[in-house]
Design a protein around this motif. Structure first.
Motif, PDB file in Angstrom:
ATOM      1  N   ASP A 193       7.738  15.395  22.208  1.00 31.56           N
ATOM      2  CA  ASP A 193       6.979  16.014  22.905  1.00 31.56           C
ATOM      3  C   ASP A 193       7.104  17.319  23.105  1.00 31.56           C
ATOM      4  N   PHE A 194       6.465  18.230  23.013  1.00 32.74           N
ATOM      5  CA  PHE A 194       6.808  19.546  23.169  1.00 32.74           C
ATOM      6  C   PHE A 194       6.027  20.356  24.427  1.00 32.74           C
ATOM      7  N   LEU A 195       7.108  20.761  25.196  1.00 32.14           N
ATOM      8  CA  LEU A 195       6.512  21.390  26.666  1.00 32.14           C
ATOM      9  C   LEU A 195       6.999  22.850  26.587  1.00 32.14           C
ATOM     10  N   ASP A 196       6.450  23.612  27.556  1.00 33.28           N
ATOM     11  CA  ASP A 196       6.951  24.954  27.656  1.00 33.28           C
ATOM     12  C   ASP A 196       7.855  24.784  28.676  1.00 33.28           C
ATOM     13  N   GLY A 197       9.311  24.862  28.799  1.00 33.77           N
ATOM     14  CA  GLY A 197      10.458  24.688  29.530  1.00 33.77           C
ATOM     15  C   GLY A 197      10.123  25.456  30.792  1.00 33.77           C
ATOM     16  N   MET A 198       9.799  26.743  30.411  1.00 34.31           N
ATOM     17  CA  MET A 198       9.652  27.665  31.458  1.00 34.31           C
ATOM     18  C   MET A 198       8.259  27.553  32.676  1.00 34.31           C
ATOM     19  N   LYS A 199       7.762  26.572  32.304  1.00 38.05           N
ATOM     20  CA  LYS A 199       6.432  26.553  33.065  1.00 38.05           C
ATOM     21  C   LYS A 199       6.594  24.940  33.620  1.00 38.05           C
TER      22      LYS A 199
END
Ligand SMILES: Cc1cc2nc3c(=O)[nH]c(=O)nc-3n(C[C@H](O)[C@H](O)[C@H](O)COP(=O)(O)OP(=O)(O)OC[C@H]3O[C@@H](n4cnc5c(N)ncnc54)[C@H](O)[C@@H]3O)c2cc1C
Length: 430
Positions: free
Chosen positions: A86-92
């Motif tokens: 699963d790809f997430l925006d790690g900064m959000k």
């Protein structure tokens, strides 16, 4: 030159050397592994395998596949069993609810398959430990073909040995690659990619308590500007494997070392600006860690073979790890090399071993070099570097296409093709 059954020397007993050693041994081919270390051993924590690698394991030997099955860990949720990451925006992250939306999810026919490196190796070693296949404490320092067509190997401990051909599985710093490329060739040298990584293992219960079950127990790629983190379960779900990458303009301070000592505080500082999930995980890695320099073989070898010398695995095509396929391609290499060397035409009589290595080179070069080149780009996609930036649709499309090239390839087909190429090479000498 002898027309008796040839003996192959494998230099190096990492994933490439050991899987090839097993594959040849199980085909009743004479093989000896010479390993510099005192015993087989893998450094680093987790490693994940894709469908092509799993297929290649079965071709090497069913025992290799069973060894893998014994230790492989998948995403822990049934609903995520076909998810690679699963790809997430790690900064959000929503600070109040702690919820983090998926950007996108990349699936795979085999989902995520993580193993603890040492556990996988221990299982594989069981396949050969009674057979005196390996000699340890044997660091190759030089090798040459002698007048009688044998290969003479010289080791650091002052001993020598001979074989009919030499297969270099001696990793990114390969002595045999130097021999094939010529020491003044750029292809002999490994190059820093200007990325480094912190690697850690975290107790899964602690990880679940910190970031919740969904994210902790299933593979996640946390994207971010100039940095990214990946996490996946290993040890049948008891442990989380974490790798946190950073891009830097600075050069690597000491090319003789792959790792440098670091402290957790440095990792936390490097990842400032990331959301609380990533920061909580980094707080849980052990305080004293290593920084891993990410190197690759940026300058392509003209050929992986020269006469009776050949390089296999990282020795020929060490790649940055952003496709998670370096080790998988080592196992593909082993499957294809073993298929070629087991062919009855490779008798050891004049020219047949050289023909075999030529066929190996023809069949492996393009695919493995593709990986080296595309992996560097994929690492940058994870970090919004380059023209694609934060266009998540484009990032998803590119990763999907790359994964299809890696996983969608029929490894049995690659082996059949290699035999056709071998026959063409054999016809040239007859
Ligand atoms: C951070 C990171 C994460 C990764 N994650 C993944 C992943 O998820 N999936 C994946 O498929 N790949 C991954 N990889 C890549 C993978 O680890 C490598 O491609 C693979 O381990 C290379 O195996 P090898 O046997 O070719 O070389 P090595 O593992 O380097 O083994 C070489 C062996 O040769 C021995 N040796 C060296 N020189 C000599 C000598 N002169 N004489 C005798 N012996 C010698 C060494 O002691 C060693 O045992 C990752 C790599 C990194 C750095």
């Amino acid at each position: 030159m002898s027309s008796q059954k040839p003996t192959y020397a494998i230099i190096g007993g990492g994933i490439a050397g050991l899987t090839l050693g097993i594959a040849l041994n199980k085909r009743n081919i004479n093989v000896v592994i010479y390993e510099a270390a005192a015993h087989f051993g893998e450094i680093g924590a987790g490693v994940a395998f894709t469908a092509n690698a799993i297929e290649a394991m079965k071709i090497c030997d069913p025992g290799v596949y069973e060894a893998f099955q014994h230790v492989a860990t998948h995403n822990q949720w049934e609903s995520k069993k076909n998810v690679w990451f699963d790809f997430l925006d790690g900064m959000k992250m929503d600070q109040d609810s702690g919820h983090q939306e998926d950007l996108f999810s990349i699936s795979s026919p085999v989902g995520m398959n993580g193993v603890h490196r040492a556990a996988f190796l221990d299982e594989m070693v069981k396949l050969v430990e009674d057979q005196h296949l390996a000699h340890f404490g044997k660091r190759l320092i030089d090798c040459e073909e002698t007048e009688d067509g044998k290969i003479l190997m010289k080791f650091k401990d002052g001993t020598t040995a001979t074989a009919d051909a030499l297969i270099g599985c001696d990793g990114i710093k390969s002595v045999i690659r130097h021999k094939i490329a010529g020491s003044d060739s750029p292809a002999a040298e490994y190059v820093y990619t200007h990325k480094y990584a912190y690697r850690g293992l975290i107790d899964m219960d602690d990880a679940v308590a910190a970031i919740g079950e969904e994210r902790a127990k299933n593979a996640v790629m946390w994207l971010g500007t100039g940095r990214h983190v990946l996490t996946f379960p290993v040890n049948k779900g008891a442990t989380m494997n974490l790798v946190a990458f950073c891009t830097t303009e600075k050069d690597w301070p000491d090319y003789t070392k792959s790792t440098l000592p670091a402290h957790r505080e440095e990792a936390l500082k490097d990842f400032e600006g990331f959301g609380p999930n990533v920061m909580k995980l980094l707080e849980m890695v052990k305080p004293e860690l290593d920084i891993w320099g990410i190197f690759n073989l940026e300058h392509e070898l003209e050929a992986y073979n020269k006469g009776k010398f050949v390089v296999v695995g990282d020795a020929g095509h060490a790649t940055s790890p952003h496709h998670g396929s370096g080790a998988g391609f080592c196992i593909e290499d082993a499957a294809i090399m073993a298929t070629i060397l087991a062919d009855p035409s490779v008798t050891g009589s004049p020219g047949t071993i050289e023909a075999a290595f030529e066929a190996y080179n023809t069949e492996r070069k393009v695919r493995t070099q593709w990986l080296v080149q595309h992996s560097r780009r994929q690492g940058n996609l994870y970090e919004y570097l380059g023209e694609v930036g934060r266009d998540f649709n484009k990032i998803e499309q590119e990763i999907t296409a790359n994964n299809f090239y890696i996983e969608g390839t029929d490894v049995h087909g690659l082996c059949s093709k290699a035999i056709e190429t071998l026959q063409q090479e054999i016809r040239k000498i007859n």
